[in-house]
Design a protein around this motif. Structure first.
Motif, PDB file in Angstrom:
ATOM      1  N   VAL A   1       6.724   7.464   7.285  1.00 53.82           N
ATOM      2  CA  VAL A   1       6.008   6.014   7.114  1.00 53.82           C
ATOM      3  C   VAL A   1       5.398   6.043   5.637  1.00 53.82           C
ATOM      4  CG1 VAL A   1       4.382   4.571   7.943  1.00 53.82           C
ATOM      5  CG2 VAL A   1       5.691   5.668   9.433  1.00 53.82           C
ATOM      6  N   ILE A   2       4.602   6.883   5.382  1.00 51.83           N
ATOM      7  CA  ILE A   2       3.636   6.746   4.221  1.00 51.83           C
ATOM      8  C   ILE A   2       4.352   7.260   3.071  1.00 51.83           C
ATOM      9  CG2 ILE A   2       1.663   7.786   3.095  1.00 51.83           C
ATOM     10  CD1 ILE A   2       1.189   5.361   5.102  1.00 51.83           C
TER      11      ILE A   2
ATOM     12  N   ASP B   1      12.126  16.234   2.427  1.00 51.76           N
ATOM     13  CA  ASP B   1      11.820  16.081   3.934  1.00 51.76           C
ATOM     14  C   ASP B   1      12.715  16.602   4.465  1.00 51.76           C
ATOM     15  OD1 ASP B   1      11.315  15.209   6.366  1.00 51.76           O
ATOM     16  OD2 ASP B   1      10.217  13.626   5.513  1.00 51.76           O
TER      17      ASP B   1
ATOM     18  N   GLU C   1      -0.187  15.395   9.580  1.00 55.29           N
ATOM     19  CA  GLU C   1      -1.737  15.392   9.206  1.00 55.29           C
ATOM     20  C   GLU C   1      -2.336  16.630   9.729  1.00 55.29           C
ATOM     21  OE1 GLU C   1      -3.566  13.857   7.165  1.00 55.29           O
ATOM     22  OE2 GLU C   1      -5.468  13.080   8.087  1.00 55.29           O
TER      23      GLU C   1
ATOM     24  N   LYS D   1      -0.213  21.203   5.396  1.00 54.20           N
ATOM     25  CA  LYS D   1      -0.424  20.816   4.112  1.00 54.20           C
ATOM     26  C   LYS D   1      -0.513  21.886   3.050  1.00 54.20           C
ATOM     27  CE  LYS D   1      -2.169  15.892   5.387  1.00 54.20           C
ATOM     28  NZ  LYS D   1      -1.286  15.354   4.725  1.00 54.20           N
TER      29      LYS D   1
ATOM     30  N   SER E   1      -5.251  11.095   5.845  1.00 55.57           N
ATOM     31  CA  SER E   1      -6.156   9.870   6.326  1.00 55.57           C
ATOM     32  C   SER E   1      -7.602  10.378   6.310  1.00 55.57           C
ATOM     33  CB  SER E   1      -5.643   9.486   7.519  1.00 55.57           C
ATOM     34  OG  SER E   1      -4.461   9.024   7.551  1.00 55.57           O
TER      35      SER E   1
HETATM   36  N1  LIG Z   1       0.751   6.177   9.197  1.00 59.91           N
HETATM   37  C1  LIG Z   1      -0.255   5.754   8.565  1.00 59.91           C
HETATM   38  O1  LIG Z   1      -0.545   4.748   8.874  1.00 59.91           O
HETATM   39  C2  LIG Z   1      -1.141   6.599   7.495  1.00 59.91           C
HETATM   40  C3  LIG Z   1      -1.810   5.530   6.393  1.00 59.91           C
HETATM   41  C4  LIG Z   1      -2.485   6.422   5.651  1.00 59.91           C
HETATM   42  C5  LIG Z   1      -2.235   8.157   5.397  1.00 59.91           C
HETATM   43  N2  LIG Z   1      -1.727   8.606   6.219  1.00 59.91           N
HETATM   44  C6  LIG Z   1      -1.441   9.992   6.085  1.00 59.91           C
HETATM   45  O2  LIG Z   1      -0.047  10.148   5.414  1.00 59.91           O
HETATM   46  C7  LIG Z   1       0.360  11.476   5.701  1.00 59.91           C
HETATM   47  C8  LIG Z   1       1.902  11.228   6.609  1.00 59.91           C
HETATM   48  O3  LIG Z   1       1.844  10.290   7.433  1.00 59.91           O
HETATM   49  P1  LIG Z   1       3.012   9.564   8.127  1.00 59.91           P
HETATM   50  O4  LIG Z   1       2.215   8.582   9.196  1.00 59.91           O
HETATM   51  O5  LIG Z   1       3.810   9.196   6.917  1.00 59.91           O
HETATM   52  O6  LIG Z   1       3.749  10.796   9.079  1.00 59.91           O
HETATM   53  P2  LIG Z   1       5.079  10.647   9.460  1.00 59.91           P
HETATM   54  O7  LIG Z   1       5.237  11.409  10.712  1.00 59.91           O
HETATM   55  O8  LIG Z   1       5.869   9.253   9.678  1.00 59.91           O
HETATM   56  O9  LIG Z   1       5.882  11.507   8.155  1.00 59.91           O
HETATM   57  C9  LIG Z   1       5.656  12.922   7.995  1.00 59.91           C
HETATM   58  C10 LIG Z   1       7.074  13.294   7.466  1.00 59.91           C
HETATM   59  O10 LIG Z   1       6.689  14.618   6.837  1.00 59.91           O
HETATM   60  C11 LIG Z   1       7.992  15.368   7.144  1.00 59.91           C
HETATM   61  N3  LIG Z   1       7.715  16.837   6.908  1.00 59.91           N
HETATM   62  C12 LIG Z   1       7.129  17.472   7.870  1.00 59.91           C
HETATM   63  N4  LIG Z   1       6.912  18.733   7.486  1.00 59.91           N
HETATM   64  C13 LIG Z   1       7.081  18.733   6.187  1.00 59.91           C
HETATM   65  C14 LIG Z   1       7.334  19.774   5.175  1.00 59.91           C
HETATM   66  N5  LIG Z   1       6.882  21.002   5.242  1.00 59.91           N
HETATM   67  N6  LIG Z   1       7.658  19.428   3.833  1.00 59.91           N
HETATM   68  C15 LIG Z   1       8.290  18.027   3.650  1.00 59.91           C
HETATM   69  N7  LIG Z   1       8.229  17.114   4.445  1.00 59.91           N
HETATM   70  C16 LIG Z   1       7.677  17.426   5.933  1.00 59.91           C
HETATM   71  C17 LIG Z   1       8.264  14.868   8.452  1.00 59.91           C
HETATM   72  O11 LIG Z   1       9.729  15.102   8.748  1.00 59.91           O
HETATM   73  C18 LIG Z   1       8.083  13.366   8.471  1.00 59.91           C
HETATM   74  O12 LIG Z   1       9.217  12.551   7.847  1.00 59.91           O
HETATM   75  C19 LIG Z   1      -0.419  12.013   6.982  1.00 59.91           C
HETATM   76  O13 LIG Z   1      -1.469  12.860   6.162  1.00 59.91           O
HETATM   77  C20 LIG Z   1      -1.248  10.700   7.321  1.00 59.91           C
HETATM   78  O14 LIG Z   1      -2.654  11.027   7.812  1.00 59.91           O
HETATM   79  C21 LIG Z   1      -0.892   7.867   7.374  1.00 59.91           C
END
Ligand SMILES: NC(=O)c1ccc[n+]([C@@H]2O[C@H](COP(=O)([O-])OP(=O)(O)OC[C@H]3O[C@@H](n4cnc5c(N)ncnc54)[C@H](O)[C@@H]3O)[C@@H](O)[C@H]2O)c1
Length: 494
Positions: free
Chosen positions: A19-20, A39, A95, A100, A122
């Protein structure tokens, strides 16, 4: 750095395309940055393309400013490949600290030593994120908000080992891609926005659990009232106003004591039992289940665009960020474009959003004028009548307009406008715009007479010599062009 004078990376890597990460990809490519994504999820490209479609839908409504040439998108097969040429690395993986940290270890093996690594976390403390790194000074948190392609806030948080230079450079990059970086002086878990939101979220969960309000009722309590205030003034400025003429001190005197009344559950967290999760999700289904997530995303984005545009008109809050970003886009244009003085100039290019059409399925009349007026503005900018010129007291005012509607303009049409100058001596500017779909299908024309005005006296006046010379270059260049069909025609004459 790109050649248009703004501090954007030529290539960015986005690690994690959910998503992000997908939102970052969209914002970056829309701002002319080439993006390498990694990804491991085979579904990631499909999901990212969907996010880009949403972002393009939103951008088409958000601004008439000419976007920079779009950045390219490549799906890399490893972190090493993604980061090899990157000048900025955005991490957006799940997260979890260990996930990470493992990603940073791989990045450090392949990336340039000088590259900034910006974590989207986050709430994990940057000092923890950077603890095992070889170059921890380059790691920082750049916490965005969903949808990243629309919301301008990014919280910048450095850890104990992050350098000032990393934060400074990242701030420039975020500004250049239309964001509003907020640098937090101290690192705390969840930073400012989520620290605050978690308290609100916790209280909302209690209200549902205790049967006091449903998910829909809580959302109504926010969106019909204080949510509208928050979007434009936040918390403190809103309360200052609520204090009346005596302001903040009076507000605190009046409402401060009730902070000690047991109005909230404070730090108690409701147990997320199966029963509570079921209660929340079934209420949420009843509230919003008639819309798909895709529909809700579009509704959210259309509303956000409308709010940001309204704030722009009031030169306020997130609208100011939008206006600043548009200014950089407009400023980049004359420098980026090679002018051929012998041809009509392209002064607008965009797609027609669905909500620009009326009950006939055609573009609404007001939008024609909107497009032509943006084309006129662009032409004026190319003649040196930019924001600085207007601020110094000169501008052109439109005194007469004639629009011909020649063919149907439907939602989704990829349109562009070319502008021919018919006359430009002295105070007068006589322009003829043609609106096309594709390269050939002529949809409409707009003919406009403008007069140069002294903004102080509000009376007509001669333009500066610099503007007059540029206008004359176009007049001379276009002198050999045939007179446009329909130029000078009165209404009803065919
Ligand atoms: N969703 C929100 O509203 C939001 C807002 C701000 C910040 N964040 C932060 O952004 C980060 C991602 O969150 P998200 O909501 O996009 O999660 P998400 O689950 O939608 O996406 C995470 C992606 O990372 C991929 N992934 C997993 N392991 C990996 C690796 N080793 N290398 C590369 N890609 C990998 C997954 O396949 C997945 O597509 C988190 O740290 C979260 O806290 C989220």
């Amino acid at each position: 750095m790109t050649t248009d004078g703004v501090h954007k990376p030529a290539v960015a890597a986005v690690i994690g395309g959910g998503v992000i990460g997908g939102g970052w990809v969209a914002r970056l490519i829309q701002n002319g940055v080439n993006v390498q994504v990694f990804d491991p999820d085979p579904e990631a490209p499909r999901k990212i393309i969907t996010i880009i479609e949403n972002a393009d839908h939103a951008l088409a409504r958000l601004t008439m400013a000419p976007p920079p040439a779009r950045g390219s998108l490549n799906f890399a097969s490893s972190i090493a490949e993604a980061v090899a040429t990157a000048e900025l690395i955005v991490e957006a993986v799940p997260e979890r600290l260990e996930v990470k940290q493992a990603v940073y270890a791989e990045i450090e093996l392949a990336a340039d030593n000088n590259v900034i690594i910006s974590s989207s976390t986050s709430g994990i403390m940057p000092s923890d994120l950077q603890a095992k790194m070889n170059r921890p000074d380059k790691l920082m948190v750049g916490h965005p908000f969903n949808p990243v392609y629309l919301l301008p806030l990014v919280e910048m948080v450095g850890g104990k080992q992050t350098s000032h230079e990393t934060i400074r450079r990242a701030g420039e990059i975020y500004r250049a891609i239309g964001m509003n970086p907020l640098h937090l002086r101290k690192e705390i878990e969840a930073f400012v926005a989520d620290w605050f939101l978690e308290a609100v979220w916790r209280e909302a969960l209690w209200l549902v659990k205790d049967g006091i309000a449903t998910t829909a009722e809580i959302d109504d309590a926010i969106r019909y009232g204080f949510g509208l205030r928050w979007a434009q003034m936040g918390l403190f400025e809103t309360y200052r106003v609520a204090g009346g003429e005596a302001g903040m001190a009076h507000f605190i005197a009046q409402f401060g004591p009730c902070l000690k009344w047991p109005w909230t559950k404070l730090m108690d967290v409701p147990e997320l039992t199966d029963e509570l999760v079921e209660k929340i999700s079934s209420q949420s289904d009843a509230q919003s289940g008639n819309h798909s997530i895709r529909e809700l995303e579009r509704i959210r984005d259309n509303n956000l665009v409308a709010i940001m545009q309204a704030l722009k008109a009031n030169d306020w809050g997130a609208g100011k960020t939008l206006a600043n970003w548009e200014a950089t886009l407009y400023n980049a244009i004359p420098a980026a474009r090679k002018t051929d003085y012998k041809k009509p100039l392209e002064t607008l290019r965009r797609s027609v959003p669905a909500d620009w059409t009326d009950y006939n399925g055609h573009m609404n009349e007001a939008r024609y004028l909107d497009c032509f007026s943006h084309a006129t503005d662009m032409f004026m900018r190319m003649c040196g009548v930019d924001a600085a010129y207007v601020a110094a007291g000169g501008s052109y005012f439109t005194v007469e307009t004639h629009i011909q509607h020649l063919d149907e303009v439907k939602a989704g049409a990829e349109v562009h406008i070319t502008t021919q100058i018919l006359a430009g001596a002295g105070k007068k500017l006589h322009l003829f715009h043609r609106l096309y779909e594709g390269e050939k299908r002529l949809l409409a024309t707009g003919e406009h007479m403008l007069l140069h005005v002294d903004m102080n006296t509000r009376a007509s006046s001669l333009p500066t010599e610099g503007v007059a010379i540029k206008v004359a270059s176009f007049v001379d260049g276009h002198a050999g062009l045939p007179k446009p069909d329909g130029a000078g025609r009165a209404i009803g004459v065919r």
